[in-house]
Design a protein around this motif. Structure first.
Motif, PDB file in Angstrom:
ATOM      1  N   PHE A   1      33.053  53.648  36.285  1.00  0.00           N
ATOM      2  CA  PHE A   1      32.316  54.389  35.262  1.00  0.00           C
ATOM      3  C   PHE A   1      32.733  54.025  33.845  1.00  0.00           C
ATOM      4  O   PHE A   1      32.056  54.398  32.886  1.00  0.00           O
ATOM      5  N   ASP A   2      33.843  53.322  33.709  1.00  0.00           N
ATOM      6  CA  ASP A   2      34.267  52.865  32.384  1.00  0.00           C
ATOM      7  C   ASP A   2      33.783  51.452  32.087  1.00  0.00           C
ATOM      8  O   ASP A   2      34.120  50.875  31.053  1.00  0.00           O
ATOM      9  N   GLY A   3      32.981  50.894  32.996  1.00  0.00           N
ATOM     10  CA  GLY A   3      32.445  49.554  32.801  1.00  0.00           C
ATOM     11  C   GLY A   3      33.416  48.453  33.147  1.00  0.00           C
ATOM     12  O   GLY A   3      33.151  47.282  32.828  1.00  0.00           O
ATOM     13  N   GLU A   4      34.528  48.791  33.810  1.00  0.00           N
ATOM     14  CA  GLU A   4      35.546  47.792  34.151  1.00  0.00           C
ATOM     15  C   GLU A   4      35.329  47.267  35.570  1.00  0.00           C
ATOM     16  O   GLU A   4      35.012  48.047  36.487  1.00  0.00           O
ATOM     17  N   PRO A   5      35.511  45.973  35.789  1.00  0.00           N
ATOM     18  CA  PRO A   5      35.322  45.402  37.129  1.00  0.00           C
ATOM     19  C   PRO A   5      36.252  46.040  38.153  1.00  0.00           C
ATOM     20  O   PRO A   5      37.407  46.365  37.846  1.00  0.00           O
ATOM     21  N   ILE A   6      35.746  46.210  39.388  1.00  0.00           N
ATOM     22  CA  ILE A   6      36.541  46.837  40.440  1.00  0.00           C
ATOM     23  C   ILE A   6      36.777  45.897  41.637  1.00  0.00           C
ATOM     24  O   ILE A   6      37.397  46.310  42.617  1.00  0.00           O
ATOM     25  N   TRP A   7      36.310  44.637  41.538  1.00  0.00           N
ATOM     26  CA  TRP A   7      36.397  43.723  42.677  1.00  0.00           C
ATOM     27  C   TRP A   7      37.204  42.468  42.349  1.00  0.00           C
ATOM     28  O   TRP A   7      37.060  41.901  41.264  1.00  0.00           O
ATOM     29  N   ASN A   8      38.024  42.047  43.295  1.00  0.00           N
ATOM     30  CA  ASN A   8      38.561  40.686  43.280  1.00  0.00           C
ATOM     31  C   ASN A   8      37.520  39.727  43.834  1.00  0.00           C
ATOM     32  O   ASN A   8      37.357  38.613  43.349  1.00  0.00           O
ATOM     33  N   GLN A   9      36.821  40.187  44.864  1.00  0.00           N
ATOM     34  CA  GLN A   9      35.777  39.395  45.504  1.00  0.00           C
ATOM     35  C   GLN A   9      34.543  40.278  45.659  1.00  0.00           C
ATOM     36  O   GLN A   9      34.460  41.069  46.596  1.00  0.00           O
ATOM     37  N   PRO A  10      33.580  40.186  44.742  1.00  0.00           N
ATOM     38  CA  PRO A  10      32.391  41.047  44.814  1.00  0.00           C
ATOM     39  C   PRO A  10      31.655  40.865  46.130  1.00  0.00           C
ATOM     40  O   PRO A  10      31.658  39.779  46.717  1.00  0.00           O
ATOM     41  N   PRO A  11      31.015  41.927  46.624  1.00  0.00           N
ATOM     42  CA  PRO A  11      30.308  41.839  47.900  1.00  0.00           C
ATOM     43  C   PRO A  11      29.112  40.902  47.823  1.00  0.00           C
ATOM     44  O   PRO A  11      28.415  40.834  46.812  1.00  0.00           O
ATOM     45  N   SER A  12      28.878  40.195  48.916  1.00  0.00           N
ATOM     46  CA  SER A  12      27.719  39.318  49.008  1.00  0.00           C
ATOM     47  C   SER A  12      26.490  40.128  49.382  1.00  0.00           C
ATOM     48  O   SER A  12      26.574  41.308  49.739  1.00  0.00           O
ATOM     49  N   THR A  13      25.343  39.487  49.326  1.00  0.00           N
ATOM     50  CA  THR A  13      24.106  40.131  49.766  1.00  0.00           C
ATOM     51  C   THR A  13      24.229  40.583  51.219  1.00  0.00           C
ATOM     52  O   THR A  13      23.773  41.682  51.581  1.00  0.00           O
ATOM     53  N   GLN A  14      24.863  39.768  52.040  1.00  0.00           N
ATOM     54  CA  GLN A  14      25.058  40.115  53.448  1.00  0.00           C
ATOM     55  C   GLN A  14      25.997  41.310  53.594  1.00  0.00           C
ATOM     56  O   GLN A  14      25.781  42.180  54.452  1.00  0.00           O
ATOM     57  N   ASP A  15      27.055  41.350  52.757  1.00  0.00           N
ATOM     58  CA  ASP A  15      27.981  42.483  52.797  1.00  0.00           C
ATOM     59  C   ASP A  15      27.252  43.780  52.467  1.00  0.00           C
ATOM     60  O   ASP A  15      27.429  44.814  53.133  1.00  0.00           O
ATOM     61  N   ILE A  16      26.434  43.731  51.432  1.00  0.00           N
ATOM     62  CA  ILE A  16      25.716  44.924  50.996  1.00  0.00           C
ATOM     63  C   ILE A  16      24.762  45.401  52.086  1.00  0.00           C
ATOM     64  O   ILE A  16      24.667  46.604  52.370  1.00  0.00           O
ATOM     65  N   ALA A  17      24.076  44.457  52.716  1.00  0.00           N
ATOM     66  CA  ALA A  17      23.146  44.829  53.786  1.00  0.00           C
ATOM     67  C   ALA A  17      23.888  45.476  54.949  1.00  0.00           C
ATOM     68  O   ALA A  17      23.408  46.465  55.534  1.00  0.00           O
ATOM     69  N   ALA A  18      25.049  44.959  55.288  1.00  0.00           N
ATOM     70  CA  ALA A  18      25.830  45.530  56.389  1.00  0.00           C
ATOM     71  C   ALA A  18      26.338  46.923  56.042  1.00  0.00           C
ATOM     72  O   ALA A  18      26.313  47.834  56.888  1.00  0.00           O
ATOM     73  N   GLN A  19      26.804  47.097  54.806  1.00  0.00           N
ATOM     74  CA  GLN A  19      27.313  48.395  54.386  1.00  0.00           C
ATOM     75  C   GLN A  19      26.182  49.420  54.268  1.00  0.00           C
ATOM     76  O   GLN A  19      26.356  50.597  54.567  1.00  0.00           O
ATOM     77  N   GLN A  20      25.025  48.956  53.879  1.00  0.00           N
ATOM     78  CA  GLN A  20      23.874  49.852  53.820  1.00  0.00           C
ATOM     79  C   GLN A  20      23.516  50.360  55.216  1.00  0.00           C
ATOM     80  O   GLN A  20      23.273  51.554  55.420  1.00  0.00           O
TER      81      GLN A  20
END
Length: 269
Positions: A95-114
């Motif tokens: 919420f402060d606009g600061e990055p939270i990932w070392n390795q951002p999720p891929s499109t496939q990761d997002i689909a699996a988590q969804q």
């Protein structure tokens, strides 16, 4: 761990808790950076705050953290607040606009988590709305949220204590909006109706007054019930006692409204 906990009640009110969970799968935790693993944007203790306030209420609680996937965002990725800073279906920043990932999720990761989390939460919520509506002829979804009162990246100044969202009155009958607004406006807390927070995807998606489903969101400033808006995010029982009294009154008033909403979905006098 189950992605969702459901406690079925026999009344017309459903409490949605999409952001109280802190579970992060190990593979997701490994991809988060130190800032992300702190989980600062949790709706801390909001489940404890609402616990036991309304006999007969149904509770639907997401156990997973919003950094895994945000249960209150459009699964299609459409922004709730176009042109304003906000976070996405799987947030890339806090919420402060600061990055939270070392390795951002891929499109496939997002689909699996969804599929594993977002869909599970909304399947459970939709099932409870259908069950409650079948029993009472109407369902009232009260979406429970909290947030730090000062977040310059998201809004200027200090957030009011009580932020009611109905997407400009579209997601519930006027009687529902008025009952919540009048209780908040008449309390010792500061309040706003459809201000910075107008209701998230859950409220906007399920709120269909013409179909006898009414949805309203309440975003609480965490200063109203936490000792401090910083780690360790401690629950303040003395502060919470006053707030719980108001929340109890609101929820009881909504349950009492249900019979009139069953016959008049617009809820106008």
């Amino acid at each position: 761990m189950s992605p969702v906990n459901v406690k079925e009640g026999d009344g017309p009110v459903i409490l949605g808790l999409p952001h109280a969970g802190t579970f992060v799968p190990p593979e997701v935790a490994q991809a988060l950076n130190e800032r992300g693993r702190a989980l600062a944007d949790t709706d801390w203790h909001v489940d404890q705050l609402y616990d036991g306030l309304l006999p007969g209420a149904t509770y639907v609680r997401a156990n997973f953290h919003r950094y895994v996937i945000d249960a209150n965002r459009d699964p299609a990725g459409v922004s709730l607040y176009p042109g304003q800073n906000t976070t996405t279906l799987v947030p890339l920043t806090d919420f402060d606009g600061e990055p939270i990932w070392n390795q951002p999720p891929s499109t496939q990761d997002i689909a699996a988590q969804q599929a594993a989390f977002h869909s599970a939460y909304h399947a459970a919520l939709a099932e409870q709305i259908a069950r409650v509506k079948a029993r009472h002829g109407v369902a009232i979804l009260f979406d429970c949220h909290s947030i730090r009162s000062r977040i310059p990246f998201l809004f200027d100044g200090v957030l009011p204590d009580l932020n009611i969202g109905t997407n400009g009155g579209l997601t519930c009958a006027a009687l529902v909006q008025d009952a919540v607004w009048q209780a908040c406006e008449g309390s010792e807390f500061s309040a706003v109706l459809n201000g910075r927070f107008k209701g998230g995807w859950t409220t906007r998606h399920y709120g269909q007054p013409e179909a006898h489903v009414h949805a309203i969101q309440l975003e609480l400033a965490q200063s109203t019930y936490l000792t401090a808006e910083e780690p360790p995010w401690s629950y303040d029982s003395d502060k919470a006692l006053k707030l719980r009294g108001l929340l109890r009154d609101i929820l009881i008033s909504l349950a009492d409204l249900a019979p009139s909403l069953n016959t008049n979905p617009k809820g106008t006098s």
